[in-house]
Design a protein around this motif. Sequence first.
Motif, mmCIF file in Angstrom:
data_model
loop_
_atom_site.group_PDB
_atom_site.id
_atom_site.type_symbol
_atom_site.label_atom_id
_atom_site.label_comp_id
_atom_site.label_asym_id
_atom_site.label_seq_id
_atom_site.Cartn_x
_atom_site.Cartn_y
_atom_site.Cartn_z
ATOM 1 N N ALA A 146 -0.915 -8.801 4.695
ATOM 2 C CA ALA A 146 -2.156 -8.221 4.167
ATOM 3 C C ALA A 146 -2.529 -6.912 4.850
ATOM 4 C CB ALA A 146 -3.293 -9.231 4.294
ATOM 5 N N GLU A 147 -2.004 -6.679 6.051
ATOM 6 C CA GLU A 147 -2.262 -5.410 6.734
ATOM 7 C C GLU A 147 -1.558 -4.249 6.038
ATOM 8 O OE1 GLU A 147 -0.857 -6.062 10.697
ATOM 9 O OE2 GLU A 147 -2.397 -7.566 11.140
ATOM 10 N N LYS A 148 -0.537 -4.573 5.243
ATOM 11 C CA LYS A 148 0.286 -3.526 4.640
ATOM 12 C C LYS A 148 0.412 -3.629 3.119
ATOM 13 C CE LYS A 148 2.978 -3.446 8.897
ATOM 14 N NZ LYS A 148 1.944 -4.117 9.651
ATOM 15 N N ALA A 149 -0.152 -4.702 2.543
ATOM 16 C CA ALA A 149 0.017 -4.911 1.100
ATOM 17 C C ALA A 149 -1.058 -5.850 0.569
ATOM 18 C CB ALA A 149 1.397 -5.502 0.820
ATOM 19 N N GLN A 150 -1.288 -5.756 -0.725
ATOM 20 C CA GLN A 150 -2.129 -6.739 -1.403
ATOM 21 C C GLN A 150 -1.221 -7.887 -1.827
ATOM 22 O OE1 GLN A 150 -3.797 -4.692 -4.754
ATOM 23 N NE2 GLN A 150 -5.340 -3.631 -3.539
ATOM 24 N N THR A 151 -1.746 -9.107 -1.737
ATOM 25 C CA THR A 151 -0.964 -10.262 -2.169
ATOM 26 C C THR A 151 -1.774 -11.106 -3.134
ATOM 27 O OG1 THR A 151 -1.702 -11.640 -0.312
ATOM 28 C CG2 THR A 151 0.328 -10.373 0.008
ATOM 29 N N CYS A 192 5.401 -5.101 -6.547
ATOM 30 C CA CYS A 192 6.763 -4.669 -6.210
ATOM 31 C C CYS A 192 7.687 -5.840 -5.894
ATOM 32 C CB CYS A 192 6.731 -3.722 -5.018
ATOM 33 S SG CYS A 192 5.954 -2.147 -5.405
ATOM 34 N N PHE A 193 7.100 -6.961 -5.427
ATOM 35 C CA PHE A 193 7.899 -8.113 -5.041
ATOM 36 C C PHE A 193 7.277 -9.397 -5.571
ATOM 37 C CE2 PHE A 193 8.209 -5.019 -1.552
ATOM 38 C CZ PHE A 193 9.570 -4.793 -1.522
ATOM 39 N N VAL A 194 8.133 -10.337 -5.920
ATOM 40 C CA VAL A 194 7.717 -11.723 -6.160
ATOM 41 C C VAL A 194 8.585 -12.546 -5.222
ATOM 42 C CG1 VAL A 194 7.658 -13.649 -7.771
ATOM 43 C CG2 VAL A 194 7.048 -11.372 -8.557
ATOM 44 N N ALA A 195 7.916 -13.321 -4.360
ATOM 45 C CA ALA A 195 8.647 -14.057 -3.331
ATOM 46 C C ALA A 195 8.252 -15.519 -3.329
ATOM 47 C CB ALA A 195 8.359 -13.441 -1.959
ATOM 48 N N LYS A 196 9.196 -16.366 -2.909
ATOM 49 C CA LYS A 196 8.923 -17.786 -2.708
ATOM 50 C C LYS A 196 8.875 -18.031 -1.212
ATOM 51 C CE LYS A 196 10.730 -19.707 -6.944
ATOM 52 N NZ LYS A 196 11.740 -20.577 -7.548
ATOM 53 N N MET A 201 0.866 -1.183 0.000
ATOM 54 C CA MET A 201 0.000 0.000 0.000
ATOM 55 C C MET A 201 0.899 1.230 0.000
ATOM 56 S SD MET A 201 -2.855 -1.206 2.698
ATOM 57 C CE MET A 201 -3.684 -2.789 2.487
ATOM 58 N N PRO A 202 0.359 2.377 -0.415
ATOM 59 C CA PRO A 202 1.172 3.598 -0.468
ATOM 60 C C PRO A 202 1.913 3.852 0.850
ATOM 61 C CG PRO A 202 -0.957 3.988 -1.490
ATOM 62 C CD PRO A 202 -1.017 2.619 -0.865
ATOM 63 N N GLY A 203 3.199 4.153 0.734
ATOM 64 C CA GLY A 203 4.028 4.457 1.888
ATOM 65 C C GLY A 203 4.508 3.236 2.663
ATOM 66 N N LEU A 241 6.209 0.446 1.239
ATOM 67 C CA LEU A 241 7.193 -0.348 0.509
ATOM 68 C C LEU A 241 8.311 -0.859 1.418
ATOM 69 C CD1 LEU A 241 8.227 -1.346 -2.323
ATOM 70 C CD2 LEU A 241 9.631 0.710 -2.321
ATOM 71 N N HIS A 242 8.957 0.034 2.141
ATOM 72 C CA HIS A 242 10.108 -0.375 2.958
ATOM 73 C C HIS A 242 9.677 -1.225 4.151
ATOM 74 C CE1 HIS A 242 12.796 1.921 0.498
ATOM 75 N NE2 HIS A 242 12.038 2.990 0.638
ATOM 76 N N ILE A 243 8.507 -0.963 4.687
ATOM 77 C CA ILE A 243 7.990 -1.757 5.805
ATOM 78 C C ILE A 243 7.695 -3.181 5.331
ATOM 79 C CG2 ILE A 243 6.028 -2.017 7.386
ATOM 80 C CD1 ILE A 243 5.969 1.132 7.442
ATOM 81 N N VAL A 244 7.074 -3.306 4.164
ATOM 82 C CA VAL A 244 6.774 -4.633 3.608
ATOM 83 C C VAL A 244 8.061 -5.369 3.258
ATOM 84 C CG1 VAL A 244 5.708 -5.849 1.670
ATOM 85 C CG2 VAL A 244 4.459 -3.996 2.820
ATOM 86 N N GLU A 245 9.014 -4.666 2.670
ATOM 87 C CA GLU A 245 10.294 -5.297 2.339
ATOM 88 C C GLU A 245 10.962 -5.847 3.599
ATOM 89 O OE1 GLU A 245 14.454 -4.318 -0.068
ATOM 90 O OE2 GLU A 245 12.917 -2.771 0.090
ATOM 91 N N LYS A 246 10.969 -5.064 4.672
ATOM 92 C CA LYS A 246 11.569 -5.528 5.924
ATOM 93 C C LYS A 246 10.791 -6.711 6.492
ATOM 94 C CE LYS A 246 13.265 -4.046 10.450
ATOM 95 N NZ LYS A 246 13.782 -5.347 10.672
ATOM 96 N N LEU A 247 9.484 -6.688 6.391
ATOM 97 C CA LEU A 247 8.664 -7.800 6.872
ATOM 98 C C LEU A 247 9.006 -9.086 6.128
ATOM 99 C CD1 LEU A 247 6.353 -8.737 8.708
ATOM 100 C CD2 LEU A 247 4.760 -7.980 6.953
ATOM 101 N N ILE A 248 9.171 -8.991 4.815
ATOM 102 C CA ILE A 248 9.556 -10.158 4.010
ATOM 103 C C ILE A 248 10.945 -10.640 4.430
ATOM 104 C CG2 ILE A 248 10.174 -10.943 1.684
ATOM 105 C CD1 ILE A 248 7.895 -9.053 0.651
ATOM 106 N N ILE A 249 11.883 -9.728 4.552
ATOM 107 C CA ILE A 249 13.250 -10.089 4.941
ATOM 108 C C ILE A 249 13.267 -10.758 6.317
ATOM 109 C CG2 ILE A 249 15.496 -9.109 5.623
ATOM 110 C CD1 ILE A 249 15.044 -7.007 3.350
ATOM 111 N N ASP A 250 12.456 -10.274 7.222
ATOM 112 C CA ASP A 250 12.445 -10.779 8.601
ATOM 113 C C ASP A 250 11.606 -12.036 8.795
ATOM 114 O OD1 ASP A 250 14.109 -8.692 9.288
ATOM 115 O OD2 ASP A 250 12.523 -7.469 10.195
ATOM 116 N N THR A 251 10.946 -12.524 7.742
ATOM 117 C CA THR A 251 10.136 -13.738 7.824
ATOM 118 C C THR A 251 10.940 -14.867 7.185
ATOM 119 O OG1 THR A 251 8.104 -12.421 7.656
ATOM 120 C CG2 THR A 251 7.910 -14.789 7.238
#
Length: 147
Positions: A122-127, A101-105, A73-75, A77-87
């Motif tokens: 889902a709280e911060k992005a559409q998947t 913005c991301f394709v993840a396995k 969602m707008p604003g 991007l970096h929060i979602v990226e960190k969430l992915i990295i930290d999972t």
Amino acid sequence: MLDDVDRKLLDLLSANARISLKELAAEAGLSSPSTADRLRKLDERGVITGYTVDVNPSTLGYTLQAVVRVRPMPGMLHIVEKLIIDTPEFIECDKITGDDCFVAKLLVRDMEQLDTILDRIAEKAQTNTSIVKSSPVKRRLPPLTGG
């Protein structure tokens, strides 16, 4: 540029990263010191970036693999990226162009774990999630011919 010997070494290592230097040298038709020198040069040039082990996830209880496209969602991007990295269940992620913005396995033990992880995102992005049925092409080297 890679010569035929470099290509042979890379092919052999991609098939078995645990091959001994002696075996690698014999397969490539080189001495062990020559092989070690070539590997060192491939490392220094950044052609080889590491050696790894390939693990079967299902033997560790990871029965599902999913590919997740993520559109923050707008604003966010970096929060979602960190969430992915930290999972840690996200085993691979690419930042891409286009609508997402991301394709993840993602590797998970069951659907419940998948839902739990996706709910946090889902709280911060559409998947958009697809379950992997099989992998007819495993990760492999691109063609090493040419220059």
